[in-house]
Design a protein around this motif. Structure first.
Motif, mmCIF file in Angstrom:
data_model
loop_
_atom_site.group_PDB
_atom_site.id
_atom_site.type_symbol
_atom_site.label_atom_id
_atom_site.label_comp_id
_atom_site.label_asym_id
_atom_site.label_seq_id
_atom_site.Cartn_x
_atom_site.Cartn_y
_atom_site.Cartn_z
ATOM 1 N N ILE A 44 0.834 -1.208 0.000
ATOM 2 C CA ILE A 44 0.000 0.000 0.000
ATOM 3 C C ILE A 44 0.867 1.255 0.000
ATOM 4 C CG2 ILE A 44 -1.627 1.362 1.394
ATOM 5 C CD1 ILE A 44 -2.784 -1.410 2.330
ATOM 6 N N LEU A 45 1.911 1.239 0.833
ATOM 7 C CA LEU A 45 2.745 2.435 0.987
ATOM 8 C C LEU A 45 3.691 2.676 -0.188
ATOM 9 C CD1 LEU A 45 3.635 2.278 4.792
ATOM 10 C CD2 LEU A 45 1.947 3.731 3.651
ATOM 11 N N PHE A 46 4.101 1.615 -0.882
ATOM 12 C CA PHE A 46 5.057 1.778 -1.969
ATOM 13 C C PHE A 46 4.594 2.790 -3.014
ATOM 14 C CE2 PHE A 46 6.931 0.522 -6.069
ATOM 15 C CZ PHE A 46 8.266 0.743 -5.778
ATOM 16 N N ILE A 52 4.730 11.310 -2.053
ATOM 17 C CA ILE A 52 5.154 12.002 -0.835
ATOM 18 C C ILE A 52 6.585 12.522 -0.941
ATOM 19 C CG2 ILE A 52 5.681 11.661 1.614
ATOM 20 C CD1 ILE A 52 3.345 9.751 1.735
ATOM 21 N N ALA A 53 7.452 11.741 -1.552
ATOM 22 C CA ALA A 53 8.883 12.066 -1.561
ATOM 23 C C ALA A 53 9.189 13.273 -2.441
ATOM 24 C CB ALA A 53 9.682 10.855 -2.027
ATOM 25 N N ASP A 54 10.031 14.147 -1.901
ATOM 26 C CA ASP A 54 10.479 15.330 -2.638
ATOM 27 C C ASP A 54 11.721 15.046 -3.479
ATOM 28 O OD1 ASP A 54 8.477 16.803 -1.425
ATOM 29 O OD2 ASP A 54 9.785 17.537 0.168
ATOM 30 N N THR A 55 12.551 14.136 -2.996
ATOM 31 C CA THR A 55 13.816 13.825 -3.657
ATOM 32 C C THR A 55 13.992 12.311 -3.713
ATOM 33 O OG1 THR A 55 15.088 13.796 -1.608
ATOM 34 C CG2 THR A 55 14.861 15.942 -2.722
ATOM 35 N N ALA A 56 14.972 11.886 -4.457
ATOM 36 C CA ALA A 56 15.278 10.451 -4.534
ATOM 37 C C ALA A 56 15.719 9.920 -3.169
ATOM 38 C CB ALA A 56 16.367 10.198 -5.584
ATOM 39 N N MET A 57 16.485 10.704 -2.437
ATOM 40 C CA MET A 57 16.926 10.265 -1.101
ATOM 41 C C MET A 57 15.748 10.170 -0.136
ATOM 42 S SD MET A 57 20.025 9.387 -1.102
ATOM 43 C CE MET A 57 20.354 9.280 0.641
ATOM 44 N N HIS A 58 14.808 11.083 -0.241
ATOM 45 C CA HIS A 58 13.603 11.042 0.591
ATOM 46 C C HIS A 58 12.809 9.773 0.269
ATOM 47 C CE1 HIS A 58 9.733 13.298 2.002
ATOM 48 N NE2 HIS A 58 10.033 12.274 2.771
ATOM 49 N N TRP A 59 12.649 9.482 -1.020
ATOM 50 C CA TRP A 59 11.950 8.266 -1.430
ATOM 51 C C TRP A 59 12.661 7.031 -0.892
ATOM 52 C CZ3 TRP A 59 13.487 4.136 -4.476
ATOM 53 C CH2 TRP A 59 12.479 3.225 -4.808
ATOM 54 N N LEU A 60 13.992 7.033 -0.997
ATOM 55 C CA LEU A 60 14.776 5.908 -0.512
ATOM 56 C C LEU A 60 14.561 5.695 0.992
ATOM 57 C CD1 LEU A 60 16.871 3.719 -1.189
ATOM 58 C CD2 LEU A 60 18.646 5.403 -0.669
ATOM 59 N N ALA A 61 14.519 6.765 1.754
ATOM 60 C CA ALA A 61 14.290 6.659 3.201
ATOM 61 C C ALA A 61 12.927 6.030 3.484
ATOM 62 C CB ALA A 61 14.393 8.027 3.854
ATOM 63 N N LEU A 62 11.910 6.422 2.730
ATOM 64 C CA LEU A 62 10.578 5.858 2.929
ATOM 65 C C LEU A 62 10.569 4.355 2.644
ATOM 66 C CD1 LEU A 62 8.423 8.675 1.278
ATOM 67 C CD2 LEU A 62 8.593 8.153 3.719
ATOM 68 N N ILE A 63 11.252 3.951 1.591
ATOM 69 C CA ILE A 63 11.285 2.531 1.221
ATOM 70 C C ILE A 63 12.154 1.735 2.196
ATOM 71 C CG2 ILE A 63 11.976 0.900 -0.593
ATOM 72 C CD1 ILE A 63 9.387 2.650 -1.098
ATOM 73 N N VAL A 64 13.291 2.294 2.597
ATOM 74 C CA VAL A 64 14.197 1.585 3.498
ATOM 75 C C VAL A 64 13.528 1.280 4.843
ATOM 76 C CG1 VAL A 64 16.315 1.847 4.868
ATOM 77 C CG2 VAL A 64 16.351 2.294 2.418
ATOM 78 N N VAL A 65 12.750 2.220 5.377
ATOM 79 C CA VAL A 65 12.119 1.941 6.673
ATOM 80 C C VAL A 65 11.046 0.853 6.548
ATOM 81 C CG1 VAL A 65 12.697 4.156 7.732
ATOM 82 C CG2 VAL A 65 10.499 3.898 6.568
ATOM 83 N N ILE A 66 10.387 0.774 5.394
ATOM 84 C CA ILE A 66 9.436 -0.322 5.169
ATOM 85 C C ILE A 66 10.187 -1.654 5.124
ATOM 86 C CG2 ILE A 66 7.830 -1.351 3.508
ATOM 87 C CD1 ILE A 66 7.073 1.511 2.690
ATOM 88 N N VAL A 115 9.174 8.260 10.395
ATOM 89 C CA VAL A 115 9.637 8.719 9.080
ATOM 90 C C VAL A 115 8.445 9.000 8.169
ATOM 91 C CG1 VAL A 115 10.891 8.029 6.989
ATOM 92 C CG2 VAL A 115 11.896 7.608 9.248
ATOM 93 N N TRP A 116 7.495 8.094 8.127
ATOM 94 C CA TRP A 116 6.323 8.293 7.277
ATOM 95 C C TRP A 116 5.444 9.422 7.790
ATOM 96 C CZ3 TRP A 116 4.393 6.496 2.680
ATOM 97 C CH2 TRP A 116 5.215 5.596 2.007
ATOM 98 N N GLY A 117 5.293 9.520 9.110
ATOM 99 C CA GLY A 117 4.468 10.587 9.679
ATOM 100 C C GLY A 117 5.007 11.966 9.354
#
Length: 128
Positions: A44-46, A52-66, A115-117
């Motif tokens: 669901i979150l992927f 939500i992500a502003d940058t590639a690093m932000h996106w990576l952080a969201l995926i890494v915590v999942i 991180v997601w919040g």
């Protein structure tokens, strides 16, 4: 020059590791309700992560915590399975091992929620 060996070294070792990975994920999916729930949440979150992500690093952080939550859940399930394999009788150390595994999952979920919040807050804040 090294050759690709299929006898447990080189490429063969990689193939065996991939097979074990498949079996481990399959076992977790079939036998662990918590893993199935967290995997459903990941699916669901992927797609949401891209909005939500502003940058590639932000996106990576969201995926890494999942992925972190899934990894810790797999380790917790492995601890529980091994503990039950050794002995099904109640023992303080078995209980402690299982409780610590559960605590690790809870902390991983807390990290992911933070991180997601914060990411969701930053994404919707301009619209308030």
């Amino acid at each position: 020059m090294t050759s690709l060996k299929l006898n447990g070294q080189g490429l063969g070792r990689i193939v065996k590791a991939l097979r074990c990975t498949y079996w481990g994920l399959k076992a977790a999916y079939k036998g662990e309700a918590a893993f199935r729930q967290e995997l459903a949440l990941a699916f669901i979150l992927f797609p949401i992560s891209f909005f939500i992500a502003d940058t590639a690093m932000h996106w990576l952080a969201l995926i890494v915590v999942i992925l972190l939550v899934l990894v810790v859940e797999l380790l917790n399930s492995a601890i529980e399975a091994l503990t039950d394999r050794v002995s099904t009788e109640l023992h303080i150390l078995s209980g402690r091992a299982k409780d610590m595994g559960s605590a690790a999952v809870s902390l991983a979920l807390l990290i992911a929620a933070l991180v997601w919040g914060v990411s969701i807050y930053q994404a919707v804040r301009p619209y308030w």
